[in-house]
Write a protein that holds these residues in place. Structure first.
Motif, PDB file in Angstrom:
ATOM      1  N   VAL A 255      -9.018 -17.365  35.351  1.00 10.03           N
ATOM      2  CA  VAL A 255      -8.590 -16.388  34.353  1.00 10.03           C
ATOM      3  C   VAL A 255      -9.684 -16.043  33.112  1.00 10.03           C
ATOM      4  N   VAL A 256      -9.758 -17.451  32.275  1.00 10.74           N
ATOM      5  CA  VAL A 256     -10.462 -17.216  31.315  1.00 10.74           C
ATOM      6  C   VAL A 256     -12.138 -17.153  31.656  1.00 10.74           C
ATOM      7  N   ALA A 257     -12.665 -17.870  32.701  1.00  8.97           N
ATOM      8  CA  ALA A 257     -13.926 -17.772  32.923  1.00  8.97           C
ATOM      9  C   ALA A 257     -14.623 -16.282  33.185  1.00  8.97           C
ATOM     10  N   PRO A 258     -13.794 -15.465  34.040  1.00 10.53           N
ATOM     11  CA  PRO A 258     -14.368 -14.360  34.166  1.00 10.53           C
ATOM     12  C   PRO A 258     -14.289 -13.535  32.939  1.00 10.53           C
ATOM     13  N   GLY A 259     -13.448 -13.749  32.004  1.00 14.01           N
ATOM     14  CA  GLY A 259     -13.473 -13.195  30.682  1.00 14.01           C
ATOM     15  C   GLY A 259     -14.708 -13.449  29.824  1.00 14.01           C
ATOM     16  N   LEU A 260     -15.102 -14.819  29.959  1.00 14.07           N
ATOM     17  CA  LEU A 260     -16.402 -15.217  29.108  1.00 14.07           C
ATOM     18  C   LEU A 260     -17.519 -14.555  29.624  1.00 14.07           C
ATOM     19  N   LYS A 261     -17.646 -14.366  31.059  1.00 10.48           N
ATOM     20  CA  LYS A 261     -18.696 -13.890  31.896  1.00 10.48           C
ATOM     21  C   LYS A 261     -18.760 -12.173  31.589  1.00 10.48           C
ATOM     22  N   ALA A 262     -17.709 -11.758  31.695  1.00  8.43           N
ATOM     23  CA  ALA A 262     -17.720 -10.139  31.589  1.00  8.43           C
ATOM     24  C   ALA A 262     -18.253  -9.631  29.886  1.00  8.43           C
ATOM     25  N   MET A 264     -20.425 -11.652  28.592  1.00 11.40           N
ATOM     26  CA  MET A 264     -21.774 -12.401  28.395  1.00 11.40           C
ATOM     27  C   MET A 264     -21.731 -13.101  27.184  1.00 11.40           C
ATOM     28  N   LEU A 265     -20.567 -14.225  27.048  1.00  9.41           N
ATOM     29  CA  LEU A 265     -20.700 -15.202  26.275  1.00  9.41           C
ATOM     30  C   LEU A 265     -20.973 -16.736  27.072  1.00  9.41           C
ATOM     31  N   GLY A 266     -21.770 -17.430  26.399  1.00  6.13           N
ATOM     32  CA  GLY A 266     -22.125 -18.646  26.915  1.00  6.13           C
ATOM     33  C   GLY A 266     -21.416 -19.771  27.086  1.00  6.13           C
ATOM     34  N   LEU A 267     -21.666 -20.819  27.676  1.00  2.87           N
ATOM     35  CA  LEU A 267     -20.625 -21.809  28.017  1.00  2.87           C
ATOM     36  C   LEU A 267     -21.549 -23.164  28.093  1.00  2.87           C
ATOM     37  N   SER A 268     -21.198 -24.142  27.194  1.00  3.37           N
ATOM     38  CA  SER A 268     -21.987 -25.429  27.375  1.00  3.37           C
ATOM     39  C   SER A 268     -21.272 -26.540  27.825  1.00  3.37           C
ATOM     40  N   GLY A 269     -19.992 -26.402  27.850  1.00  4.21           N
ATOM     41  CA  GLY A 269     -19.174 -27.487  28.323  1.00  4.21           C
ATOM     42  C   GLY A 269     -17.860 -27.081  28.541  1.00  4.21           C
ATOM     43  N   TRP A 270     -17.007 -27.699  29.705  1.00  4.30           N
ATOM     44  CA  TRP A 270     -15.871 -27.512  29.668  1.00  4.30           C
ATOM     45  C   TRP A 270     -14.899 -28.782  30.262  1.00  4.30           C
ATOM     46  N   PHE A 271     -14.147 -29.342  29.218  1.00  2.00           N
ATOM     47  CA  PHE A 271     -13.625 -30.589  29.746  1.00  2.00           C
ATOM     48  C   PHE A 271     -12.157 -30.253  30.002  1.00  2.00           C
ATOM     49  N   SER A 272     -11.742 -30.836  31.120  1.00  2.00           N
ATOM     50  CA  SER A 272     -10.375 -30.615  31.575  1.00  2.00           C
ATOM     51  C   SER A 272      -9.678 -31.913  31.663  1.00  2.00           C
ATOM     52  N   THR A 273      -8.722 -32.233  31.231  1.00  2.00           N
ATOM     53  CA  THR A 273      -7.794 -33.603  31.538  1.00  2.00           C
ATOM     54  C   THR A 273      -6.451 -33.133  31.714  1.00  2.00           C
ATOM     55  N   ASN A 274      -5.682 -33.846  32.557  1.00  3.41           N
ATOM     56  CA  ASN A 274      -4.394 -33.769  32.929  1.00  3.41           C
ATOM     57  C   ASN A 274      -3.553 -35.077  32.906  1.00  3.41           C
ATOM     58  N   GLU A 302     -18.741 -22.561  38.684  1.00  2.00           N
ATOM     59  CA  GLU A 302     -20.040 -22.366  39.068  1.00  2.00           C
ATOM     60  C   GLU A 302     -20.186 -21.050  39.731  1.00  2.00           C
ATOM     61  N   TYR A 303     -19.180 -20.716  40.771  1.00  2.00           N
ATOM     62  CA  TYR A 303     -19.307 -19.657  41.437  1.00  2.00           C
ATOM     63  C   TYR A 303     -18.821 -18.340  40.559  1.00  2.00           C
ATOM     64  N   ILE A 304     -18.022 -18.458  39.719  1.00  2.00           N
ATOM     65  CA  ILE A 304     -17.950 -17.377  38.843  1.00  2.00           C
ATOM     66  C   ILE A 304     -18.886 -17.238  37.805  1.00  2.00           C
ATOM     67  N   LEU A 305     -19.423 -18.227  37.227  1.00  2.00           N
ATOM     68  CA  LEU A 305     -20.288 -17.913  36.180  1.00  2.00           C
ATOM     69  C   LEU A 305     -21.734 -17.666  36.701  1.00  2.00           C
ATOM     70  N   GLN A 306     -22.118 -18.048  37.988  1.00  2.00           N
ATOM     71  CA  GLN A 306     -23.445 -17.801  38.661  1.00  2.00           C
ATOM     72  C   GLN A 306     -24.596 -18.241  37.839  1.00  2.00           C
ATOM     73  N   PRO A 307     -24.788 -19.463  37.485  1.00  2.00           N
ATOM     74  CA  PRO A 307     -25.887 -20.014  36.620  1.00  2.00           C
ATOM     75  C   PRO A 307     -26.890 -19.596  37.283  1.00  2.00           C
ATOM     76  N   GLN A 308     -27.256 -19.380  38.508  1.00  2.00           N
ATOM     77  CA  GLN A 308     -28.523 -18.890  38.936  1.00  2.00           C
ATOM     78  C   GLN A 308     -29.116 -17.773  38.172  1.00  2.00           C
ATOM     79  N   LEU A 309     -27.928 -16.811  38.177  1.00  2.00           N
ATOM     80  CA  LEU A 309     -28.422 -15.505  37.620  1.00  2.00           C
ATOM     81  C   LEU A 309     -28.456 -15.322  36.275  1.00  2.00           C
ATOM     82  N   TYR A 310     -27.784 -16.335  35.636  1.00  3.60           N
ATOM     83  CA  TYR A 310     -27.463 -16.269  33.947  1.00  3.60           C
ATOM     84  C   TYR A 310     -27.979 -17.589  33.454  1.00  3.60           C
TER      85      TYR A 310
END
Ligand SMILES: NC(=O)c1ccc[n+]([C@@H]2O[C@H](COP(=O)([O-])OP(=O)(O)OC[C@H]3O[C@@H](n4cnc5c(N)ncnc54)[C@H](O)[C@@H]3O)[C@@H](O)[C@H]2O)c1
Length: 437
Positions: A255-262, A264-274, A302-310
């Motif tokens: 939900v969140v990653a498509p929002g960042l990409k839409a 065009m805000l950058g992302l340097s790290g995403w740490f998830s813990t449960n 990786e697939y949502i943010l497409q680093p090869q394009l951005y």
């Protein structure tokens, strides 16, 4: 575009087969039983609650999905399961402690009547479990035959006219596809020779496909996602889909990653813990089972943010996922996400997500939707990978050489457009210029 086939009606009983009668399965079954008696609401289920827009926005046609496509109703469902523990569905649900005792007791008789069939279980694929309710067979081929016999027996004893299977068994150790998974002939030979590459869940998938039973995979293990299984599914014209229910943290990610990409805000790290403390958590405490989960959870970004394009925005993401087994929490998982993002001129910002969720409460409606939609797919004569059900999975299966679509909003559009197409309705493109002509 090819004309959609005529969808057969959903007459008679639908048998839902569940390999694995643990927290998710029993929460799903209890919820269906409660909902059909008006004692609970099936929140979280598209098949029960969502509507679908048809035609133009000015047409005011938004039927419920269940009135638009011919789905089996809750009162048509009958349930069958396998497990390596003998507990019936009521006992297993009691141990899982997802639902309250008072609520479970409302459906105690029906739940107690669901006794698991003995499991096809070789312990080397799930190291933390040790049950005795297991089948004995000389070869894995014999094991598949025994499962096929179970399926036929269940169909007969339950009076079901159609069956569908959803794997709700434990996560198996990480095992990429090997030579034995490459063709039907190689896999059949591997079954006869007890090939160690063939895991428990694959035996169920093989048996189901051979019996013409559509098969959805709720765990991250391969199960049905390998060339031989897809070849078999094509031969038998059976629908399959997977992998790994998209419930908590990964749902939030998609939900969140498509929002960042839409934006065009950058992302340097995403740490998830449960932290979680149910049996699933215990199984995932084994590093080999965790590896399957980790691979499944890491793919989405990786697939949502497409680093090869951005490359400037997403070329250097540090992405880490941890799951810690913490018994006091039981099924009530807590997830923390820290996102390091950046905006205009590279200035850093942070987003924190603290999700206090309930694993099986989120997964149960997914099991229901998959069972009903897979049955629909089979009646619509869809076979092979059901990409339109990507919405429900952390690592959606696709045709070979095709990248999966992870963005929840694209997945939702894909699902609804498939239903429109199936029923001969116009697809919705969201172009909208017709309102301004
Ligand atoms: N709850 C969620 O949010 C969620 C999300 C994604 C995926 N999943 C996956 O769904 C699956 C079920 O989760 P759960 O919380 O119900 O786990 P659980 O441990 O409560 O239940 C799994 C059951 O499967 C049984 N089992 C294992 N191997 C089997 C076999 N070969 N044959 C028959 N039974 C077998 C176990 O004995 C257990 O009772 C897990 O693989 C989990 O990773 C759950």
């Amino acid at each position: 575009m090819k004309r959609p086939p005529q969808v057969q009606t959903a007459d008679g009983k639908l048998g839902v087969l569940l390999p694995g009668l643990g927290a998710v399965s029993t929460t799903f079954i209890a919820g269906c039983l409660l909902a059909r008696r008006g004692l609970g609401q099936p929140f979280g289920s598209l098949t029960q609650l969502a509507t679908i827009r048809l035609g133009k926005r000015t047409d005011n046609r938004t039927p419920a999905i269940k009135d638009f496509v011919p789905l089996a109703g809750l009162d048509q469902l009958v349930f069958g399961a396998w497990d390596l523990f003998e507990d019936n569905a009521y006992e297993s649900a009691s141990h899982a402690e997802v639902l309250s005792r008072e609520q479970l007791d409302l459906v105690k008789d029906e739940m107690s009547a669901i006794q698991p069939m003995s499991a096809a279980f070789y312990p080397e694929y799930v190291k933390r479990l040790n049950g005795t309710h297991v089948k004995k067979a000389k070869t894995k081929a014999d094991m598949v035959e025994a499962l096929r016999q179970d399926i036929r027996n269940f169909k007969q004893s339950s009076g079901a006219s159609r069956l569908v299977a959803v794997w709700c068994g434990s996560t198996e150790i990480y095992f990429p596809a090997s030579e034995v998974h490459q063709s039907v002939a190689k896999f059949e030979k591997g079954l006869l020779e007890n090939d160690p590459g063939i895991a428990n869940s694959q035996l169920y998938a093989w048996a189901c496909i051979k019996e013409g039973v559509p098969y959805a995979n709720g765990a991250p293990n391969l199960t049905v996602d390998f060339p031989a299984a897809l070849e078999l599914a094509r031969e038998h014209k059976v629908a399959v889909c997977g992998k790994d229910f998209k419930t908590g943290q990964t749902w939030m990610k998609t939900v969140v990653a498509p929002g960042l990409k839409a934006r065009m805000l950058g992302l340097s790290g995403w740490f998830s813990t449960n932290i979680l403390g149910n049996r699933d958590g215990e199984v995932l405490d084994d590093p080999d089972s965790f590896k399957s989960k980790e691979v499944s959870k890491l793919g989405a970004l990786e697939y949502i943010l497409q680093p090869q394009l951005y490359a400037d925005l997403y070329g250097k993401i540090f992405h880490k996922v941890r799951i810690e087994y913490y018994p006091p929490r039981g099924d009530a998982k807590e997830g923390w996400d820290n996102l390091d993002i950046f905006g205009w001129l590279g200035y850093p910002m942070q987003i924190k997500i603290n999700f206090l969720c309930r694993d099986s409460i989120l997964a149960a409606p997914i099991v229901l939707d998959l069972a009903l939609f897979m049955d629909l797919a089979q009646r619509a004569k869809f076979s092979g990978v059901q990409e339109w059900l990507s919405f429900y999975f952390k690592s959606p299966m696709t045709a070979p050489n095709l990248y999966p679509e992870h963005d929840l909003f694209i997945q939702s559009m894909k699902l609804k457009n498939t239903l429109r197409w199936m029923m001969g309705e116009e697809l919705i493109t969201h172009l909208g210029n017709e309102y301004y002509d």
